[in-house]
Design a protein around this motif. Sequence first.
Motif, PDB file in Angstrom:
ATOM      1  N   PRO A 160      -0.604  -8.817  14.736  1.00 30.27           N
ATOM      2  CA  PRO A 160      -0.904  -8.560  13.794  1.00 30.27           C
ATOM      3  C   PRO A 160       0.189  -8.049  13.249  1.00 30.27           C
ATOM      4  O   PRO A 160       0.811  -7.417  13.847  1.00 30.27           O
ATOM      5  CB  PRO A 160      -2.256  -8.245  14.068  1.00 30.27           C
ATOM      6  N   ARG A 163       1.438  -4.418   6.966  1.00 25.08           N
ATOM      7  CA  ARG A 163       2.068  -4.159   5.861  1.00 25.08           C
ATOM      8  C   ARG A 163       2.232  -3.163   5.129  1.00 25.08           C
ATOM      9  O   ARG A 163       0.769  -3.015   4.465  1.00 25.08           O
ATOM     10  CB  ARG A 163       1.818  -5.677   4.933  1.00 25.08           C
ATOM     11  N   SER A 225      -2.040  -3.389   4.632  1.00 23.98           N
ATOM     12  CA  SER A 225      -2.967  -3.847   5.053  1.00 23.98           C
ATOM     13  C   SER A 225      -2.064  -4.826   6.424  1.00 23.98           C
ATOM     14  O   SER A 225      -1.274  -4.991   6.552  1.00 23.98           O
ATOM     15  CB  SER A 225      -3.268  -5.232   3.955  1.00 23.98           C
ATOM     16  N   ILE A 226      -3.710  -5.531   7.602  1.00 23.79           N
ATOM     17  CA  ILE A 226      -3.302  -6.332   8.512  1.00 23.79           C
ATOM     18  C   ILE A 226      -3.514  -7.537   8.294  1.00 23.79           C
ATOM     19  O   ILE A 226      -3.883  -8.192   7.697  1.00 23.79           O
ATOM     20  CB  ILE A 226      -3.616  -6.040   9.028  1.00 23.79           C
ATOM     21  N   GLU A 227      -1.486  -7.707   8.930  1.00 26.60           N
ATOM     22  CA  GLU A 227      -1.081  -9.886   8.688  1.00 26.60           C
ATOM     23  C   GLU A 227      -1.723 -10.303  10.018  1.00 26.60           C
ATOM     24  O   GLU A 227      -0.448  -9.949  11.158  1.00 26.60           O
ATOM     25  CB  GLU A 227       0.045  -9.964   7.886  1.00 26.60           C
ATOM     26  N   LYS A 228      -2.887 -11.324   9.738  1.00 22.50           N
ATOM     27  CA  LYS A 228      -3.214 -12.121  11.398  1.00 22.50           C
ATOM     28  C   LYS A 228      -2.087 -13.258  11.142  1.00 22.50           C
ATOM     29  O   LYS A 228      -1.558 -13.482  10.324  1.00 22.50           O
ATOM     30  CB  LYS A 228      -4.746 -12.284  11.370  1.00 22.50           C
ATOM     31  N   GLU A 230      -1.130 -17.155  11.529  1.00 22.07           N
ATOM     32  CA  GLU A 230      -2.603 -18.312  11.714  1.00 22.07           C
ATOM     33  C   GLU A 230      -2.039 -18.837  12.206  1.00 22.07           C
ATOM     34  O   GLU A 230      -0.422 -19.514  12.275  1.00 22.07           O
ATOM     35  CB  GLU A 230      -2.673 -17.870  10.283  1.00 22.07           C
ATOM     36  N   GLU A 242       1.733 -18.724  11.632  1.00 19.59           N
ATOM     37  CA  GLU A 242       2.552 -17.954  10.415  1.00 19.59           C
ATOM     38  C   GLU A 242       2.286 -16.778  10.130  1.00 19.59           C
ATOM     39  O   GLU A 242       1.047 -16.474  10.024  1.00 19.59           O
ATOM     40  CB  GLU A 242       2.467 -19.604   9.777  1.00 19.59           C
ATOM     41  N   GLY A 243       3.298 -15.769  10.021  1.00 22.18           N
ATOM     42  CA  GLY A 243       2.493 -14.957   9.622  1.00 22.18           C
ATOM     43  C   GLY A 243       2.375 -13.752  10.638  1.00 22.18           C
ATOM     44  O   GLY A 243       3.120 -14.267  11.650  1.00 22.18           O
ATOM     45  N   GLY A 244       1.943 -12.434  10.789  1.00 25.28           N
ATOM     46  CA  GLY A 244       2.318 -11.551  11.493  1.00 25.28           C
ATOM     47  C   GLY A 244       3.423 -11.812  12.024  1.00 25.28           C
ATOM     48  O   GLY A 244       4.380 -11.219  11.314  1.00 25.28           O
TER      49      GLY A 244
END
Lengths: 383, 243
Positions: A160, A163, A225-228, A230, A242-244
């Motif tokens: 994660p 951001r 914010s925490i971007e997990k 996916e 994707e992301g994280g």
Amino acid sequence: MNNKNKKYLLQSALILSIVSLFIFFATNAQINMSNRGLQFGFGFLNREASFDIQFTLIEYSRSSTYLRAYLVGLLNTILVAFFGIIFATILGVIVGIARLSKNYLINNLASAYVEFFRNLPLLLQLFFWYYAALRVLPLPQDAGEFFFSSYLTIKALYLPALRWENFYVFLTLFIISIFLIIVTKFYTKKIQEKDGTQFPIFLISVAILLILPSLSLIFGFSSFSIEKPELLKLSETTYTFEGGLEIPPEFIALLFALSLYTATFIAECVRAGIEAIGKGQKEAAASLGLNPNLVLKLIVMPQALRVIIPPTTNQYLNLTKNSSLASAIAYPDLALVFAGTALMQTGKAIEIVSMVMFTYLLLSILTSVLMNWYNKKQQITEK
Amino acid sequence: MAKIIELKKVNKWFDKFQVLKDIDLDVSSQEKIVICGPSGSGKSTLIRCINRLEEHQEGNIVVDGTELSENTKNIEKIRAEVGMVFQQFNLFPHLSVLDNCSLAPIWVKKLPKKQAEEIAMNNLKRVQIDDQALKFPGQLSGGQQQRAAIARALCMEPKIMLFDEPTSALDPEMIKEVLDVMVDLAKGGMTMIVVTHEMGFAKEVADYMIFMDEGKIVERAKTKEFFENPKSDRTKLFLSQIL
């Protein structure tokens, strides 16, 4: 002729021969290059690199310049060396202390680890982590979450990511708190000298470091914010995340190999340093009424660090230079990107090799200067 | 007179080897006791038990009213009252002589630096090396180092001083300067337990002599009686060899 003149004559002869040797090589290279129609110069740095790099810390695309490619490689080298040094130090200190343990199991486990990893070639270990250990990991769609929405897959390690909004406020407060700790240390020392009061410096430092920066979060000056990561379906059978934060297996393998290998040497330095302090020193300190923590802080550590730091500096330098083995598993470090791909494409062998050589030299010298400064600080009282 | 150190039936083993066997010993305040005996007889171990650098397995040791055991909470507090001087000096090589002396007053007694350094200088003067205060231990002679070590212990203003063969590692001409300091200390009324083979020193200052062999106290007598009329044959043999 007296002795002094003789010395000067010898020195000048030596310098003259070195200079003429250098001129010989330079003209030789010049002639060979002009015969082949090559020109010496760094103009190529502004040309388009037109090759891809898998893993970059700064923005980079095929249309970026060679200079940009150089920076990407340099940052990748610094990244792996930086984390490698941190992990190797932590592991090395723990294992070094464990080797002195009176517990049979801990002691022998630590010894076995040191003897095993120290005596295998680093390149072999790198291949083991990259081709053996990391190849048996699951595909993205089969990977289970192992903690806090992190996934370890054959493609990469997905973590994660944070951001940030207004990160600079948080960063400023963080830097201020470090200054504050230095100031606090200075003043508590002054107070102790004046009236003898002792302060739990370590606890105060940790408190400042935790509380001050988090104020910026509490009052909303900066936030994150925490971007997990996916799971994303690309086609019928292929998936990805994707992301994280995506950490490629090349980086993980290189970091593992470098840290685990170098930690064994650091462990030996630590062990030697602690063993160098005789039992008598600890007994003398204890017999004065110092408690075990103070014995460690005032007597053992200051003496042990002097023995530990110089050889550990060598290990840091070794780790940084060994990171160029990255080429073997295609981690895009300075050696691979610049002395590899860029050299192949431009043919600017002399320019590129000397640039890379000077870069490694500079990194090594910077590390030594930093460690020498720390070493001096430790030895300041010795006359 | 109040007993400041009391040992009752103390037994100690290193693995299976018994180093101390049923040791009984009382020391009153201001008494000076010299312990002698062949090497390996347990002399050093005995005095190292008194500040718990070694742990005993059986019996009781009471120092200044506090019993030493695994449960003794503030062993540091006892150690602060019991100064110890070692055969190998054990000065801290990374600190100046002055810092060696002021270290414990600063960190254990929590005194201001200035006051701790005053105490240190006074004690260095007492052992006559105040002119060496800013030097490092490695720059001093053996005799000076041992005197610095004595000063370091005195800075904690201990009630008891333990000496573990303080002159055994010294060159012959340096022994006297250290013994002079110890005689001075004895005359000042310090409670002292000294492990030594310097019989001249023993005759001059000791109230009692103790002779140990194979972990046991073989003989305990007033100094004069010990030298003139030893009771056990083992003591006689020992004295005939070293005198």
